[in-house]
Design a protein around this motif. Sequence first.
Motif, PDB file in Angstrom:
ATOM      1  N   ASP A   1      37.474  45.782  30.468  1.00  0.00           N
ATOM      2  CA  ASP A   1      38.012  45.136  30.171  1.00  0.00           C
ATOM      3  C   ASP A   1      38.074  43.812  28.792  1.00  0.00           C
ATOM      4  O   ASP A   1      36.409  43.445  29.277  1.00  0.00           O
ATOM      5  CB  ASP A   1      38.204  44.250  31.629  1.00  0.00           C
ATOM      6  N   GLU A   2      38.346  43.751  27.846  1.00  0.00           N
ATOM      7  CA  GLU A   2      37.936  43.262  26.719  1.00  0.00           C
ATOM      8  C   GLU A   2      36.954  43.619  25.965  1.00  0.00           C
ATOM      9  O   GLU A   2      36.027  42.804  25.768  1.00  0.00           O
ATOM     10  CB  GLU A   2      38.355  41.775  26.756  1.00  0.00           C
TER      11      GLU A   2
ATOM     12  N   GLU B   1      35.138  42.104  32.839  1.00  0.00           N
ATOM     13  CA  GLU B   1      35.207  40.913  32.476  1.00  0.00           C
ATOM     14  C   GLU B   1      33.742  39.985  32.547  1.00  0.00           C
ATOM     15  O   GLU B   1      33.653  39.534  34.094  1.00  0.00           O
ATOM     16  CB  GLU B   1      36.484  39.820  32.601  1.00  0.00           C
TER      17      GLU B   1
HETATM   18 MG   LIG Z   1      41.912  39.553  31.556  1.00  0.00          MG
END
Ligand SMILES: [Mg+2]
Lengths: 244, 294
Positions: free
Chosen positions: A163-164, A88
């Motif tokens: 992560d995303e 992230e």
């Molecule tokens: Mg998160």
Amino acid sequence: MSAPLLEVRGLRAGYGELSVLRGVDLRVGAGEMVAVLGANGAGKTTLLRAISKVEAAPQAGSVVFDGVNLASLAPQRIVELGLSQIPEGRQLFGELSVDDNLRLGAYRRGRAEREESLRRAYALFPSLAARRANAAASLSGGEQQMLAIGRALMARPTLLMLDEPSTGLAPRVVEQIFGILAQLRSEGTGILLVEQNAFLALRYADRAYVMAEGGVALEGSARDLAADESVRRIYLGAALDEER
Amino acid sequence: MIVFVLQLVVAGLTVGSAYALVALGYHVILRATRAINFSQGEFVVLGGLVAYTIVHVLHASPWIGLIGATSAGFALGWIYERIVLRPAARNGDIAVIIATIGCVYILLYGHALIWGSLPQPLAPFTGAQGQAIHPGGVAIQEQSLWVFALLALAFVALWLLFDRTTFGKAIRAAAVNPVGAQLVGIDVNAARAASVGIAIALAAFGGTLIGPITLVGGTAGTAIAIKGFVGAVVGGLDSPLGCAVGGLAVGVIEKLLAGWLPYQAVDPVVYALLLLALIVRPQGLFGRKDAVRD
Ligand SMILES: [Mg+2]
Ligand SMILES: Nc1ncnc2c1ncn2[C@@H]1O[C@H](COP(=O)(O)OP(=O)(O)OP(=O)(O)O)[C@@H](O)[C@H]1O
């Protein structure tokens, strides 16, 4: 069934005294793409951090990667084994050049392997090659995400955790990134994908887990979860409406 | 008159070289650990004393003394990070400041216990004590020439390390983004320990270089630490070149002032200049503006 590439069992993890994960079970096979969905604060990021042992720490349970229990290993040894993460916020080295960021991605690899991986990374992301001498901080958001992916691939991981990766990117760039993930999967790389965009994740993934309050609330094939009434209602509602 | 001024400049560049090395040490530690190491000056003194022991007690050559003191500095710096800076950092920035100031006194009195409190002479690297050349009537000690050459060497070595080697870049990466560094497999703790080792090695190296000119031991450490800090701030704490130039400049200004002012007035004027520099250009001569805030 052969042993999975990554096997997480009863993982409790968190920050200092605080427990965020309370017993997570999860598997990823070689050449499999597994999505992790869940609301904000469900513990998705914490899960990836605890597996990499960076920022969050495991407190109980086990994480076995490629037959090796990670319990006694330092983060750098985990990378060496072939488990990389695109975190992230990307966590690039802003003041260093694109080239240096990529090279440091192969910090645990030999020189010959590093040069070879570097050529592959630039072939994959030609727009990075054009900016190789620029500071990472000077890149656009999409370019930074490509650099984060390129840097993680420099270590030649057999399991890649993201992560995303789609956050804040134009649809075209997102399509490109997921195309690359599909390519990696077909080459046998395992992929563990945390994604807010459930519609996108379920379209590409083989299986998925839905996390809630530090645990796994639901798991199943991506197809079954995409059809699941509660998943549709909670996570897919908006996305499916957009589709229509 | 010209010769007199040049004489002062040479003397200033010589002590300024020690300030420059201390300033570079501040820069390296600050970059790696976000801390200012107030005990930097005492490690300059310690380096000189280790060299003294090697040269005058063990009767080895001054070059062995230089290599020995620098290596000892690196090892001590590594240990210092492990047992002082790292545990203190777990308790916050204030704890780090207090710990590094506490170490000033531990080192100061530790030196006195082991080596006595009187400064000792250290043999120059070549020639006899005080031997000088006289270009155009300006006396330049042979040792000063070594000081200038070795300062330049240390500067180039640092630049090569941090700009040309993967290990040096890994140290920088660990400093700018420890999370990202761990995720690519850099041992962040080792990178920090190595950085502090390098900074203390620079201090010990500086102490050995100027030892034959200034004597080694005694209470000179505090003044060196503060003037090195002034040099780093004036030049720019985030710029290696700024630290080197700033340290040299403080040495030159100090000696020029000493040529005309009574000695009690020299240091106050040096610090007044620091305040002025901070007001006019807070990021330092070579610093970047955005580096001031954090
Ligand atoms: Mg998160
Ligand atoms: N560094 C930290 N220190 C303490 N608690 C944290 C830290 N990071 C996250 N938490 C807590 O852990 C819980 C889970 O956070 P986490 O970031 O894992 O959620 P997430 O599922 O990734 O959420 P999002 O979808 O918003 O990214 C939250 O309650 C959060 O407050």
